[in-house]
Design a protein around this motif. Structure first.
Motif, short mmCIF file in Angstrom:
data_model
loop_
_atom_site.label_atom_id
_atom_site.label_comp_id
_atom_site.label_asym_id
_atom_site.label_seq_id
_atom_site.Cartn_x
_atom_site.Cartn_y
_atom_site.Cartn_z
N ASP A 158 37.78 28.62 41.50
CA ASP A 158 36.42 27.59 41.66
C ASP A 158 36.31 26.87 40.41
OD1 ASP A 158 34.06 26.64 41.80
OD2 ASP A 158 33.37 28.07 43.46
N PRO A 159 36.83 25.67 40.42
CA PRO A 159 36.33 24.76 38.95
C PRO A 159 35.02 24.49 38.96
CG PRO A 159 38.12 23.79 40.71
CD PRO A 159 37.46 24.84 41.38
N ASP A 160 34.09 24.56 40.00
CA ASP A 160 32.90 24.30 39.52
C ASP A 160 31.99 25.47 38.93
OD1 ASP A 160 32.90 21.70 40.72
OD2 ASP A 160 32.55 22.50 42.83
N GLN A 161 32.21 26.59 39.38
CA GLN A 161 31.80 27.63 38.78
C GLN A 161 32.62 28.20 37.56
OE1 GLN A 161 28.65 28.79 39.80
NE2 GLN A 161 28.62 27.18 41.36
N GLN A 162 33.70 27.89 37.73
CA GLN A 162 34.69 28.25 36.54
C GLN A 162 35.11 29.95 36.59
OE1 GLN A 162 33.17 26.74 32.58
NE2 GLN A 162 33.78 24.64 33.31
N THR A 163 35.60 29.97 37.85
CA THR A 163 35.99 31.59 38.06
C THR A 163 37.22 31.64 38.70
OG1 THR A 163 34.75 31.62 40.37
CG2 THR A 163 33.40 32.34 38.32
N LEU A 164 37.58 32.93 38.53
CA LEU A 164 39.00 33.42 39.22
C LEU A 164 38.77 34.78 39.85
CD1 LEU A 164 42.10 33.40 39.65
CD2 LEU A 164 42.36 34.37 37.48
N GLU A 165 39.06 34.71 41.02
CA GLU A 165 38.99 35.87 41.90
C GLU A 165 40.42 36.26 42.32
OE1 GLU A 165 36.10 35.39 44.86
OE2 GLU A 165 34.95 34.30 44.24
N VAL A 166 40.94 37.61 42.12
CA VAL A 166 42.10 38.18 42.31
C VAL A 166 42.14 38.96 43.51
CG1 VAL A 166 44.16 39.11 41.36
CG2 VAL A 166 42.98 37.39 39.85
N TYR A 167 42.76 38.88 44.50
CA TYR A 167 42.70 39.80 45.54
C TYR A 167 44.13 40.38 45.70
CZ TYR A 167 37.99 37.99 47.00
OH TYR A 167 36.99 37.50 46.95
N ARG A 168 43.92 41.74 46.12
CA ARG A 168 45.45 42.21 46.71
C ARG A 168 45.19 42.91 48.08
NH1 ARG A 168 47.10 47.84 46.02
NH2 ARG A 168 45.23 48.37 44.88
N LEU A 169 46.42 42.75 48.94
CA LEU A 169 46.02 43.19 50.09
C LEU A 169 46.34 44.66 50.36
CD1 LEU A 169 45.75 41.89 53.13
CD2 LEU A 169 48.15 42.11 53.68
N LEU A 170 45.34 45.34 50.90
CA LEU A 170 45.80 47.09 51.03
C LEU A 170 45.51 47.31 52.31
CD1 LEU A 170 46.05 49.61 49.57
CD2 LEU A 170 43.58 49.44 49.12
N GLU A 171 46.41 47.67 52.93
CA GLU A 171 46.15 48.14 54.35
C GLU A 171 45.30 47.17 55.34
OE1 GLU A 171 43.90 51.86 54.42
OE2 GLU A 171 45.79 52.94 53.43
N GLY A 172 45.71 45.97 55.20
CA GLY A 172 45.17 44.80 55.98
C GLY A 172 44.01 44.08 55.58
N HIS A 173 43.28 44.79 54.45
CA HIS A 173 42.10 44.17 53.95
C HIS A 173 42.28 43.86 52.64
CE1 HIS A 173 39.78 45.95 57.21
NE2 HIS A 173 40.87 46.81 57.24
N TRP A 174 41.43 42.76 52.04
CA TRP A 174 41.69 42.19 50.63
C TRP A 174 40.79 42.93 49.95
CZ3 TRP A 174 45.35 39.54 49.75
CH2 TRP A 174 45.82 38.48 50.63
N LEU A 175 41.24 43.58 48.85
CA LEU A 175 40.61 44.29 47.65
C LEU A 175 40.36 43.18 46.69
CD1 LEU A 175 39.69 47.18 46.63
CD2 LEU A 175 42.01 47.31 45.85
#
Length: 210
Positions: A158-175
């Motif tokens: 998110d360039p406006d909020q200056q954030t990075l979120e990293v998600y990993r797929l685990l058993e069909g759900h985003w962690l």
């Protein structure tokens, strides 16, 4: 703290597009050919979704991520190599056509680069750069579609909020595996071998004249 997110697909009625070619029918690949050059088109749950070309702030973040990852992971310069890293690849995943800001494939899964103008093999990593006009679709519609196709890693920038979120797929759900902001130094999976500053992804603050 890691947080699990549902990856269940949203229903088509949760989003609409004024660019649907013909009301009452599902959009097709041919509908994308009729779009003006300044629009990016995707087909999600049978609906044609369009957005303008990225704004400068958005483009800077996407270009910065590609610059950080290409040498160490695609070219093997200063890193392990073994990846294809691409800007805005066209993904044909089942009936859906998606265009993420960036995507990457491990070469062991895609040893031969395709000759077609699109990819039918789901990537191992996807990055979406959020904007006020795309954030809802990226989170509510596209994230579940990526999960359905087994994309292992997802970054939301998110360039406006200056954030990075990293998600990993685990058993069909985003962690939610990792978050970072502003000028944090990150080594985010699946590219944890390379460390860089998030500050390089944002538009610098204006410096007053002295």
């Amino acid at each position: 703290m890691k947080r699990m997110m549902s990856a269940r697909p949203s229903t088509p009625s949760t989003f609409t597009s004024p660019m649907n070619a013909i009301a009452g029918r599902l959009a097709t690949y041919e509908d994308l050919f009729d779009l003006p050059e300044h629009l990016i088109g995707e087909i999600l749950h049978g609906q044609l979704i369009t957005q303008p070309r990225p704004a400068p702030r958005h483009a800077l973040s996407a270009s910065g991520i590609g610059a950080e990852l290409t040498n160490p992971f695609q070219r093997g310069r200063g890193g392990p190599g073994g990846w294809w890293i691409l800007d805005e690849p066209e993904l044909h995943l089942g009936p859906n056509i998606l265009v993420p800001d960036l995507a990457g494939w491990r070469r062991e899964r895609m040893p031969v680069f395709p000759e077609t103008a699109y990819f039918t093999l789901a990537p191992d990593w996807v990055c979406e750069v959020l904007s006020p006009g795309t954030a809802r679709i990226d989170r509510v519609v596209k994230m579940p579609l990526y999960a359905e196709q087994g994309v292992e890693w997802l970054w939301l920038v998110d360039p406006d909020q200056q954030t990075l979120e990293v998600y990993r797929l685990l058993e069909g759900h985003w962690l939610l595996e990792q978050t970072a902001q502003q000028a944090d130094e990150v080594n985010a999976p699946p590219f944890a071998e390379h460390r860089f500053s998030l500050a390089d992804l944002w538009v610098p603050s204006a410096t007053p004249d002295r």
